[in-house]
Design a protein around this motif. Structure first.
Motif: not given
Length: 275
Positions: A130, A133-134, A152, A156-157, A160, A172
């Motif tokens: 969390v 992330d991103d 995008s 990925k999320t 993860s 990620n």
């Protein structure tokens, strides 16, 4: 209950279970005159004799959560010799479960502690996923067990989070043509970096659905085929530069992609996956 009573807790692990059960039992009696003495990591018969020698001098009870058969029998026999009541907390429930499942228990000490350790490892990994992330904080790249890169909507999320539930710390990083890839990426062990790609048509569909969910026009540049192809081309160049493993997620479920990554990690780092 007149006078003091001492409850001796013997365990081949840390003894928390025995202590909690003993306290719950004592609370059913109208007395505050009791003492609980916990003896964790009892693994030798000599330790048991020492404890019983102490216990025989007091009004005492032995409560044990030992699953190793040899030690369990020894406690039962010696407690009788010393005329001290002994309560085996584990055997009745182990016997009941064995009757239902049809096979014997492992009789391995400390398993619940191992389970707890696994649980906290998983929580830590989820919190890590969390936090990093991103591309929120590129410092996570250095600390991560696995780093995912891609444009995008290449899963990925969710990937993860799935890997986090397998106790891996995952960072990620989104790849966008207008934003330089973080320097930390190029310093990471390439065996821990995975590039995610998908075909442009699939990404177009996913991005249009995303825009619709946000109440935005699906004609936005974000979802256009030309923009997606530009991003993919850029991401492939970065992945080539990183020399990382590239996985096409177009028609793969998250579990399938995770399975590929875990197999590669096992191949690269052995059974401990480099952790």
């Amino acid at each position: 209950m007149d006078g003091n009573v001492v409850v001796y807790i013997l365990s081949d692990s840390i003894g928390e279970t025995g202590e909690q059960v003993a306290k719950a039992a004592v609370s059913q009696f109208n007395t505050e005159k009791y003492e609980v003495r916990r003896f964790p990591y009892v693994t030798e018969e000599e330790q048991i004799i020492e404890i019983l020698e102490e216990a025989k001098e007091e009004r005492s009870i032995i409560v044990f959560t030992i699953v190793i058969e040899r030690l369990k029998k020894f406690i039962v026999e010696k407690s009788k010799e010393y005329n001290i009541p002994a309560v085996d907390l584990m055997s009745p429930i182990l016997d009941a479960i064995e009757t239902v499942v049809g096979f014997e228990p492992k009789r391995e000490s400390g398993l619940i502690r191992k389970l707890d350790e696994q649980y906290f490892k998983k929580v830590e990994a989820v919190e890590f996923a969390v936090k990093y992330d991103d591309g929120k904080d590129t410092r996570g790249i250095k600390k991560a067990d696995i780093v995912l890169v891609g444009v995008s909507r290449t899963s990925k999320t969710p990937l993860s989070m799935y890997l986090a539930h397998k106790n891996f710390k995952v960072a990620n990083v989104p790849l966008v043509p207008e934003v330089p890839a973080p320097a930390e990426l190029f310093e990471k062990d390439t065996k821990r970096v995975f590039g995610l790609i998908a075909n442009s048509q699939k990404l177009n569909e996913i991005r249009q659905e995303r825009l619709k969910a946000l109440g935005l026009s699906n004609n936005a540049n974000y979802a256009s085929i030309s923009r997606i192809e530009e991003e993919l081309e850029y991401s492939k160049k970065i992945m080539e530069k990183l020399q990382c493993k590239v996985i096409d997620v177009s028609n793969k479920a998250v579990e399938e992609t995770a399975g590929i990554i875990l197999e590669i990690m096992k191949h690269n780092f052995g059974d401990d996956y480099g952790k």
